[in-house]
Design an enzyme around this catalytic site. Structure first.
Site, PDB file in Angstrom:
ATOM      1  N   ILE A   9      20.230  15.405  56.687  1.00 56.49           N
ATOM      2  CA  ILE A   9      20.927  14.629  55.659  1.00 56.49           C
ATOM      3  C   ILE A   9      22.441  14.873  55.666  1.00 56.49           C
ATOM      4  O   ILE A   9      23.208  14.025  55.207  1.00 56.49           O
ATOM      5  CB  ILE A   9      20.316  14.896  54.255  1.00 56.49           C
ATOM      6  CG1 ILE A   9      20.689  13.756  53.296  1.00 56.49           C
ATOM      7  CG2 ILE A   9      20.716  16.259  53.706  1.00 56.49           C
ATOM      8  CD1 ILE A   9      19.887  13.723  52.022  1.00 56.49           C
ATOM      9  N   ASN A  34      19.001  24.573  43.344  1.00 54.37           N
ATOM     10  CA  ASN A  34      18.290  25.413  42.373  1.00 54.37           C
ATOM     11  C   ASN A  34      19.114  25.431  41.080  1.00 54.37           C
ATOM     12  O   ASN A  34      20.289  25.052  41.093  1.00 54.37           O
ATOM     13  CB  ASN A  34      18.054  26.825  42.923  1.00 54.37           C
ATOM     14  CG  ASN A  34      19.325  27.431  43.473  1.00 54.37           C
ATOM     15  OD1 ASN A  34      20.310  27.575  42.748  1.00 54.37           O
ATOM     16  ND2 ASN A  34      19.334  27.781  44.743  1.00 54.37           N
ATOM     17  N   VAL A  80      17.582  22.617  52.666  1.00 53.44           N
ATOM     18  CA  VAL A  80      18.568  21.549  52.679  1.00 53.44           C
ATOM     19  C   VAL A  80      19.826  21.959  51.894  1.00 53.44           C
ATOM     20  O   VAL A  80      20.947  21.585  52.253  1.00 53.44           O
ATOM     21  CB  VAL A  80      17.928  20.232  52.158  1.00 53.44           C
ATOM     22  CG1 VAL A  80      17.648  20.263  50.682  1.00 53.44           C
ATOM     23  CG2 VAL A  80      18.779  19.035  52.528  1.00 53.44           C
ATOM     24  N   ASP A  81      19.639  22.736  50.855  1.00 55.70           N
ATOM     25  CA  ASP A  81      20.750  23.238  50.036  1.00 55.70           C
ATOM     26  C   ASP A  81      21.729  24.049  50.897  1.00 55.70           C
ATOM     27  O   ASP A  81      22.950  23.831  50.869  1.00 55.70           O
ATOM     28  CB  ASP A  81      20.141  24.120  48.923  1.00 55.70           C
ATOM     29  CG  ASP A  81      21.108  24.415  47.796  1.00 55.70           C
ATOM     30  OD1 ASP A  81      22.182  23.788  47.748  1.00 55.70           O
ATOM     31  OD2 ASP A  81      20.776  25.262  46.947  1.00 55.70           O
ATOM     32  N   THR A  86       9.786  19.571  48.424  1.00 55.53           N
ATOM     33  CA  THR A  86       8.696  19.693  49.405  1.00 55.53           C
ATOM     34  C   THR A  86       8.863  20.868  50.363  1.00 55.53           C
ATOM     35  O   THR A  86       8.059  21.051  51.274  1.00 55.53           O
ATOM     36  CB  THR A  86       8.549  18.403  50.239  1.00 55.53           C
ATOM     37  OG1 THR A  86       9.731  18.222  51.027  1.00 55.53           O
ATOM     38  CG2 THR A  86       8.330  17.197  49.348  1.00 55.53           C
ATOM     39  N   GLY A  87       9.928  21.665  50.159  1.00 55.35           N
ATOM     40  CA  GLY A  87      10.122  22.860  50.975  1.00 55.35           C
ATOM     41  C   GLY A  87       9.558  24.068  50.251  1.00 55.35           C
ATOM     42  O   GLY A  87       8.367  24.125  49.956  1.00 55.35           O
ATOM     43  N   TYR A 102       9.644  24.834  47.254  1.00 57.52           N
ATOM     44  CA  TYR A 102       9.044  24.524  45.948  1.00 57.52           C
ATOM     45  C   TYR A 102       7.606  24.002  46.064  1.00 57.52           C
ATOM     46  O   TYR A 102       6.915  23.863  45.060  1.00 57.52           O
ATOM     47  CB  TYR A 102       9.917  23.546  45.157  1.00 57.52           C
ATOM     48  CG  TYR A 102      11.175  24.168  44.548  1.00 57.52           C
ATOM     49  CD1 TYR A 102      11.437  25.526  44.661  1.00 57.52           C
ATOM     50  CD2 TYR A 102      12.085  23.388  43.841  1.00 57.52           C
ATOM     51  CE1 TYR A 102      12.570  26.090  44.115  1.00 57.52           C
ATOM     52  CE2 TYR A 102      13.228  23.952  43.282  1.00 57.52           C
ATOM     53  CZ  TYR A 102      13.471  25.301  43.432  1.00 57.52           C
ATOM     54  OH  TYR A 102      14.602  25.852  42.873  1.00 57.52           O
TER      55      TYR A 102
HETATM   56  P1  ADP Z   1      13.028  22.596  47.613  1.00 59.91           P
HETATM   57  O1  ADP Z   1      13.472  23.941  47.124  1.00 59.91           O
HETATM   58  O2  ADP Z   1      13.410  21.463  46.661  1.00 59.91           O
HETATM   59  O3  ADP Z   1      11.598  22.549  48.032  1.00 59.91           O
HETATM   60  P2  ADP Z   1      13.940  22.787  50.408  1.00 59.91           P
HETATM   61  O4  ADP Z   1      15.350  22.764  50.874  1.00 59.91           O
HETATM   62  O5  ADP Z   1      13.176  24.058  50.601  1.00 59.91           O
HETATM   63  O6  ADP Z   1      13.968  22.322  48.875  1.00 59.91           O
HETATM   64  O7  ADP Z   1      13.144  21.614  51.096  1.00 59.91           O
HETATM   65  C1  ADP Z   1      13.233  20.258  50.758  1.00 59.91           C
HETATM   66  C2  ADP Z   1      13.012  19.399  51.993  1.00 59.91           C
HETATM   67  O8  ADP Z   1      14.239  19.327  52.725  1.00 59.91           O
HETATM   68  C3  ADP Z   1      11.976  19.926  52.964  1.00 59.91           C
HETATM   69  O9  ADP Z   1      11.122  18.855  53.340  1.00 59.91           O
HETATM   70  C4  ADP Z   1      12.799  20.405  54.166  1.00 59.91           C
HETATM   71  O10 ADP Z   1      12.101  20.262  55.379  1.00 59.91           O
HETATM   72  C5  ADP Z   1      13.948  19.445  54.102  1.00 59.91           C
HETATM   73  N1  ADP Z   1      15.197  19.833  54.804  1.00 59.91           N
HETATM   74  C6  ADP Z   1      15.645  21.056  55.169  1.00 59.91           C
HETATM   75  N2  ADP Z   1      16.853  20.971  55.766  1.00 59.91           N
HETATM   76  C7  ADP Z   1      17.178  19.647  55.758  1.00 59.91           C
HETATM   77  C8  ADP Z   1      18.298  18.889  56.235  1.00 59.91           C
HETATM   78  N3  ADP Z   1      19.331  19.475  56.840  1.00 59.91           N
HETATM   79  N4  ADP Z   1      18.291  17.545  56.053  1.00 59.91           N
HETATM   80  C9  ADP Z   1      17.260  16.923  55.440  1.00 59.91           C
HETATM   81  N5  ADP Z   1      16.189  17.576  54.965  1.00 59.91           N
HETATM   82  C10 ADP Z   1      16.143  18.919  55.131  1.00 59.91           C
END
Ligand code: ADP
Length: 189
Positions: free
Chosen positions: A17, A30, A39-40, A128-129, A131
């Site tokens: 993203i 968070n 992703v954060d 979906t990560g 959490y």
């Molecule tokens: P949460 O804590 O809301 O579950 P996460 O970051 O652990 O957030 O995961 C949310 C989603 O983002 C997961 O499906 C993960 O695979 C995805 N993700 C991780 N890195 C990226 C990225 N660079 N771009 C897009 N999606 C990502």
């Protein structure tokens, strides 16, 4: 894969993203808005330190960001005009308001984008990560909420990208997406 409704396009995209060129990138943050993994972490790494600075100032003033809510900061070096931070629910089996909170993340982000005059937005698969929200159910909530927004708030948003990261996640989302498009055939809306 994509569908168009009331002049707005909802696209399912696989990728990172932080590389998506749009008006609004949404971060799955968070509550403390301090950055993290997933992703954060990627968003803060690419976007730069200005984002964390704004997040810290916001939390100092307002306190933690509640789940299901959204706030906005600079997008820093990201290829977007602004960055939204929203906090998804932690999956606890599905009977603890998780669906409502996830829906709120998408709906409030879309509403805030429209309010600020932005017409293009990109979402990750919120919750979906770490959490633990099941991917197929999250896909349904995300897609359905986008669909409802573009019907109810016609003309406010042009382009929504739902960005999934892994091939496995993409496959799960495609099933839901196809289902949604199938139910729209002959839909008067
Ligand atoms: P949460 O804590 O809301 O579950 P996460 O970051 O652990 O957030 O995961 C949310 C989603 O983002 C997961 O499906 C993960 O695979 C995805 N993700 C991780 N890195 C990226 C990225 N660079 N771009 C897009 N999606 C990502």
């Amino acid at each position: 894969m994509e569908f168009t409704l009331k002049g707005a396009t909802v696209r399912l995209v696989r990728g990172d993203i932080t590389t998506i060129e749009t008006d609004v990138i949404v971060n799955a943050a968070n509550s403390a808005l301090v950055g993290g993994g997933g992703v954060d972490g990627a968003i803060h790494r690419v976007g730069g330190p200005e984002i964390l600075k704004e997040c810290r100032a916001w939390v100092a003033e307002h306190g933690k960001l509640p789940r299901g809510r959204v706030m906005s900061t600079t997008a820093g070096a990201l290829p977007a005009k602004v960055l939204f931070h929203t906090v998804g629910p932690v999956w606890q089996g599905g009977n603890h308001g998780e669906f409502t909170v996830l829906e709120s993340c998408y709906a409030r982000s879309l509403a805030l984008a429209a309010e600020l005059g932005h017409r293009r937005i990109a979402f990750p698969a919120i919750s979906t990560g770490v959490y633990g929200f099941p991917i197929d159910r999250a896909a349904y909530v995300a897609t359905m909420t986008c669909r409802r927004f573009i019907v109810e708030e016609e003309g406010k948003i042009d382009d929504i990208q739902l960005v999934v990261y892994s091939a496995q996640d993409l496959a799960a989302w495609e099933v839901v997406f196809e289902d949604m498009v199938a139910t729209m055939t002959g839909d008067p809306t």
